[in-house]
Enzyme design. Structure first.
Site, PDB file in Angstrom:
ATOM      1  N   HIS A 105       3.484  12.545  -8.062  1.00  0.00           N
ATOM      2  CA  HIS A 105       3.337  12.638  -9.517  1.00  0.00           C
ATOM      3  C   HIS A 105       4.457  11.962 -10.301  1.00  0.00           C
ATOM      4  O   HIS A 105       4.469  12.044 -11.530  1.00  0.00           O
ATOM      5  CB  HIS A 105       3.255  14.105  -9.954  1.00  0.00           C
ATOM      6  CG  HIS A 105       1.944  14.755  -9.680  1.00  0.00           C
ATOM      7  ND1 HIS A 105       0.841  14.617 -10.487  1.00  0.00           N
ATOM      8  CD2 HIS A 105       1.537  15.553  -8.655  1.00  0.00           C
ATOM      9  CE1 HIS A 105      -0.172  15.303  -9.994  1.00  0.00           C
ATOM     10  NE2 HIS A 105       0.221  15.885  -8.880  1.00  0.00           N
ATOM     11  N   LYS A 133       3.989  17.577 -25.666  1.00  0.00           N
ATOM     12  CA  LYS A 133       4.225  17.464 -24.222  1.00  0.00           C
ATOM     13  C   LYS A 133       5.646  17.912 -23.934  1.00  0.00           C
ATOM     14  O   LYS A 133       6.444  18.113 -24.853  1.00  0.00           O
ATOM     15  CB  LYS A 133       3.987  16.045 -23.719  1.00  0.00           C
ATOM     16  CG  LYS A 133       4.751  14.954 -24.474  1.00  0.00           C
ATOM     17  CD  LYS A 133       4.354  13.564 -23.970  1.00  0.00           C
ATOM     18  CE  LYS A 133       2.977  13.175 -24.434  1.00  0.00           C
ATOM     19  NZ  LYS A 133       2.101  12.695 -23.379  1.00  0.00           N
ATOM     20  N   ARG A 134       5.917  18.076 -22.652  1.00  0.00           N
ATOM     21  CA  ARG A 134       7.264  18.448 -22.229  1.00  0.00           C
ATOM     22  C   ARG A 134       8.280  17.479 -22.840  1.00  0.00           C
ATOM     23  O   ARG A 134       8.061  16.267 -22.880  1.00  0.00           O
ATOM     24  CB  ARG A 134       7.323  18.409 -20.704  1.00  0.00           C
ATOM     25  CG  ARG A 134       8.635  18.746 -20.076  1.00  0.00           C
ATOM     26  CD  ARG A 134       8.438  18.957 -18.571  1.00  0.00           C
ATOM     27  NE  ARG A 134       7.710  17.857 -17.935  1.00  0.00           N
ATOM     28  CZ  ARG A 134       8.304  16.819 -17.342  1.00  0.00           C
ATOM     29  NH1 ARG A 134       9.621  16.728 -17.325  1.00  0.00           N
ATOM     30  NH2 ARG A 134       7.586  15.879 -16.765  1.00  0.00           N
ATOM     31  N   LYS A 179       9.557  10.444 -22.074  1.00  0.00           N
ATOM     32  CA  LYS A 179       8.379  10.647 -22.908  1.00  0.00           C
ATOM     33  C   LYS A 179       8.644  10.220 -24.353  1.00  0.00           C
ATOM     34  O   LYS A 179       7.724  10.093 -25.141  1.00  0.00           O
ATOM     35  CB  LYS A 179       7.923  12.106 -22.838  1.00  0.00           C
ATOM     36  CG  LYS A 179       7.417  12.480 -21.440  1.00  0.00           C
ATOM     37  CD  LYS A 179       6.953  13.911 -21.360  1.00  0.00           C
ATOM     38  CE  LYS A 179       6.504  14.297 -19.958  1.00  0.00           C
ATOM     39  NZ  LYS A 179       5.225  13.675 -19.566  1.00  0.00           N
ATOM     40  N   THR A 187      -2.486  13.593 -18.766  1.00  0.00           N
ATOM     41  CA  THR A 187      -3.832  14.121 -18.991  1.00  0.00           C
ATOM     42  C   THR A 187      -4.041  14.449 -20.465  1.00  0.00           C
ATOM     43  O   THR A 187      -5.173  14.473 -20.935  1.00  0.00           O
ATOM     44  CB  THR A 187      -4.083  15.383 -18.145  1.00  0.00           C
ATOM     45  OG1 THR A 187      -3.030  16.341 -18.371  1.00  0.00           O
ATOM     46  CG2 THR A 187      -4.143  15.059 -16.663  1.00  0.00           C
ATOM     47  N   LYS A 246      -7.420  14.129 -23.064  1.00  0.00           N
ATOM     48  CA  LYS A 246      -7.949  15.212 -23.902  1.00  0.00           C
ATOM     49  C   LYS A 246      -8.048  14.758 -25.349  1.00  0.00           C
ATOM     50  O   LYS A 246      -9.053  15.010 -26.030  1.00  0.00           O
ATOM     51  CB  LYS A 246      -7.048  16.439 -23.789  1.00  0.00           C
ATOM     52  CG  LYS A 246      -7.007  17.044 -22.398  1.00  0.00           C
ATOM     53  CD  LYS A 246      -5.835  18.005 -22.217  1.00  0.00           C
ATOM     54  CE  LYS A 246      -5.657  18.388 -20.762  1.00  0.00           C
ATOM     55  NZ  LYS A 246      -4.391  19.101 -20.506  1.00  0.00           N
TER      56      LYS A 246
END
Length: 825
Positions: free
Chosen positions: A367, A558-559, A564, A666, A670
């Site tokens: 991952h 998100k985290r 990110k 993911t 969505k």
């Protein structure tokens, strides 16, 4: 198979009335006899528990039928090992999959209770940190929906991921107490308890070449089972979570001598294993606890599946034919060594036969490409805590390296690069290498990620095993993330695409023919506005900020992590704020910047980014000159239930990770399925989304993965980047100088100094491209027919990103398990 309530023919009015009456009686019976309450004194939490217990009975009917069929047919079964399962709330999901949402809502209304109001009382099962855990939860439900016999293994944490509170703009972590009112979905299986050893010594036995591990410490792993029902109640899978218990929970001698703390020391040490998800591992004690957690659940799971298999088939040499073990990341990588130990030490297999069975049974999903996220453990810690496993790992490594050395061209292979032991950093076990060598198949989770696995972190191993790496792009369950989360859109889609959509999500592509239909666009606008009104209410409740639902909702949830790039987002937000103040006469698109996510408790930079977002929000939201044009909000304690409200309300989906670092994502799927427009880099599954929806329906910016790698090899001076990037220097100076932290002028000096020193995540390099992409978003929003044409294109072409499709790929290409149902929902 037996027909269920949701897959039978449409019920007549009389049958529907009978079902409602039956459900009412079942719920009242649970309230009375399971909870000891009557209707007049029952509190909301009593009602939701009674409903869950009544619905659980219906789930159990499916579950037991599935289990019987699996045993009778002897079908191959999947065992999915994951340290995280981010389940969220289960009631709405179960009702939806059983087709009981309407009947139960009516039954509760007849009893004077609003089902929608009490559903929110159910705690979020936050047994995960983000995408990894949510993916595992989606896949368990998808396996039930596609008829793949499966059992998920994890840990029953007393406290899941911490509850996040924002105090003075800063993240504060509090214990998350999802078990405070017990978990009515689960069944304790005291008969399924296994001894897990730690420490001790490995000694020779009387039989030549045979050894025995004699652990110094032993704890019990006790199973708790939760049934996961699939679509239309046709099948169910099992989530088996392990709780740690002490072998001797109380030392009565110590207690009687007045040593009250020492009397329960063994109990506390054992129960700490399943106490908290991801304990802080910045200390030696924290590192040891993390390793204990990983071995605890891996050993219990393998002991359990070996016992189950032997009980059914009476032998273990056929394990690869009947069992598929999937490792969800490196956390359960010790399964390779533990399976070898069980087969050799406890079942008497030879090394060669044990290795054939182990390698033929295990597969591994990677991952991450981040070096710091690829787990390694100090050899010294492993030798002390798991001495037999360290011996086995040394044995695997020696045989592996010797085999490579003897192979054609082996003399030119850099053995240090493929060794399971990293000798260059104080001798550490490379868990990703162990999982790779011990598995028959290794998969990435997006096309780009799988290609980069071959080219970067696993390049030396890929050269030796060129057929081992494959790709299975992640997927999401449309049942939760569309049908349940977005009722308005689902109703419209079934009207346009047909009722078969709920069984085959790829029928959603029929919507594409209506992309330019003004009437369709108006209906979608109304649905989105309803969803935004719901989110606006939550924002006001959680933050006190009032937002305009007619504004553009620009969302990044998100985290919190540097790769990110929430930092890039908030820096551009500051640039936009400056621009609006400088040119107030321009027709700026009203925008609400919505952030949510948790930072690891020991990740100082990520926590500083949260603080900065909240400080910027304070300044922007209180500036009268921009109040109607720009708002910034950080929604605290992000979880699955929050996502189910946020995602259907989003206009823009921020997927802006540094190219080459996001394995898949993911959340991007969505958002796109629900019609949000993606602004993102060519990273992870963004690439495949762009291929499905078309580059004209997604806003791409920034460096490619190859350009990022080139820039890291030959970095451009950050001073030069800043000097040649309009708006950037002013933004950095304002942040570093305390413009957004007037009470502490130096609060973000270190954050900005770090950027100026090293732009590792390309925040500075991608800033201008990102800013221009945001201005393109403004232009598209101003052209509403074009915006909604693009939105429809996203929804219509994202049916492929279904967890059911992903599970079918795993089943066909990795597990060699037939999927039981023809539907492709």
């Amino acid at each position: 198979m037996t027909e269920t309530a949701s897959e039978a023919r449409p019920a007549s009015a009389a049958e529907s009335k009978d079902l409602v009456e039956t459900l009412k009686a079942e719920i009242v019976r649970k309230l009375t006899y399971s909870l000891g309450k009557n209707l007049t004194v029952a509190q909301p939490h009593d009602w939701v528990t009674a409903v869950i217990l009544a619905v659980r009975d219906h789930v159990v009917d499916v579950w037991q039928r599935s289990t019987r069929e699996s045993y009778q047919t002897g079908r191959k079964r999947v065992y999915y090992l994951s340290l995280e399962f981010l389940i969220g709330r289960s009631l709405a999901d179960a009702l939806n999959n059983l087709g009981l949402t309407g009947p139960v809502a009516q039954a509760m209304a007849d009893l004077g209770v609003d089902l929608g109001a009490i559903e929110t009382i159910e705690p979020d099962a936050a047994l995960g940190n983000g995408g990894l855990g949510r993916l595992a939860a989606c896949y368990l439900e998808a396996m039930a929906s596609t008829g793949v016999p499966a059992l998920g293994y994890g840990i029953r944490y007393d406290h899941g991921l911490f509850k996040q509170v924002i105090d003075g703009g800063k993240q504060v972590e509090l214990p998350e107490d999802w078990l405070s009112f017990r978990n009515p979905w689960e069944f304790e299986r005291r008969e399924s308890a296994y001894q897990i050893g730690f420490g001790g010594a490995v000694v020779a036995t009387e039989k030549p070449g045979e050894v025995s591990w004699r652990p110094e410490e032993t704890v019990f792993a006790v199973a708790y089972d939760t049934p996961i029902v699939g679509w239309r109640g046709r099948d169910a899978t099992t989530l088996r979570l392990w709780r740690a218990r002490a072998k001797h929970p109380l030392s009565l001698d110590a207690f009687n001598q007045g040593d009250l703390v020492g009397a329960v020391a063994e109990r506390n040490r054992a129960e700490a294993i399943s106490k908290v998800l991801y304990p802080n591992d910045s200390t030696p004690a924290g590192q040891e606890l993390r390793l204990r957690q990983e071995f605890f659940f891996t050993s219990a799971s393998l002991q359990d599946l070996v016992r189950r298999h032997y009980r059914q088939f009476g032998k273990l040499d056929n394990l690869p034919d009947k069992v598929a073990i999937q490792l969800n990341d490196t956390h359960p990588a010790l399964a390779v060594a533990e399976m070898m130990r069980l087969l050799i030490d406890e079942r008497g297999f030879s090394w060669e036969d044990a290795w054939t069975i182990t390698n033929g049974t295990i597969s591994y999903t990677n991952h991450t490409l981040l070096p710091e996220a690829l787990e390694t453990w100090p050899v010294a810690l492993m030798e002390r805590l798991l001495p037999r496993h360290m011996q086995i790992i040394f044995g695997i490594n020696a045989r592996f390296l010797d085999g490579v050395r003897r192979s054609a061209g082996g003399e030119s292979v850099d053995l240090a690069s493929i060794s399971l032991i990293d000798e260059s950093h104080g001798r550490r076990v490379r868990m990703a290498h162990l999982a790779f060598v011990g598995s028959h198949t290794v998969n990435g989770v997006s096309a780009l990620h799988s290609a980069l696995m071959q080219q970067t972190v696993f390049a030396p191993l890929h050269a030796i095993f060129p057929e081992r790496i494959t790709n299975v792009t992640n997927g999401i369950t449309p049942r939760r993330w569309l049908f349940s989360a977005n009722h308005g859109l689902t109703k419209l889609l079934t009207e346009v695409c047909g009722d078969g959509l709920t069984d085959d999500i790829e029928q959603i592509d029929r919507l594409a023919a209506h992309a330019n239909d003004p009437g369709m666009q108006e209906r979608l606008i109304a649905i989105r506005r309803d969803n935004k009104l719901k989110l606006a209410k939550v924002i006001r409740q959680e933050t006190g900020v009032v937002v305009d639902p007619s504004a553009l909702f620009d969302v990044q949830i998100k985290r919190i992590h540097e790769y990110k790039r929430q930092l890039l987002n908030i820096l551009e937000t500051i640039a936009l704020y400056d621009a609006i103040r400088s040119e107030p006469y321009r027709d700026w698109a009203p925008r609400v910047k919505i952030f949510a996510g948790k930072a690891a408790s020991n990740y100082g930079t990520a926590k500083a980014i949260i603080n900065l977002i909240n400080d910027v929000a304070t300044v922007v939201n209180n500036d009268i000159t921009t109040r109607d044009r720009l708002k910034v909000v950080f929604i605290p304690n992000y979880n699955v239930s929050a996502a189910e409200i946020i995602i259907p309300a989003a206009d823009v989906s921020e997927q802006i990770s540094t190219a080459g670092l996001e394995a898949s994502g993911t959340g991007n799927m969505k958002f796109a399925l629900n019609g949000a427009l993606t602004i993102g880099t060519m990273d992870g599954a963004n690439i495949e989304i762009s291929e499905r929806v078309g580059l004209d329906n997604i806003v791409i910016f920034g460096m490619s993965a190859a350009e990022v790698e080139a820039a890291k090899r030959n970095p451009r001076p950050t001073g030069e980047v800043i000097a040649t990037t309009p708006h950037l220097e002013g933004v950095l100076d304002a942040v570093a100088g305390g413009a957004y932290s007037p009470g502490d002028r130096n609060r973000y000096a270190g954050l900005v100094d770090g950027l100026r020193a090293n732009d590792w995540f390309m925040v500075l390099n991608d800033f201008e491209s990102y800013r221009l992409a945001q201005r393109r978003i403004d232009g598209l929003w101003a052209n509403q027919p074009e915006w909604w044409r693009m939105s429809i294109a996203n929804t219509a072409h994202c049916g492929w990103f279904s967890a059911d499709r992903a599970i079918r790929e795993y089943a066909q290409r990795i597990w060699r398990v037939p999927a039981g149902f023809a539907a492709k929902g």
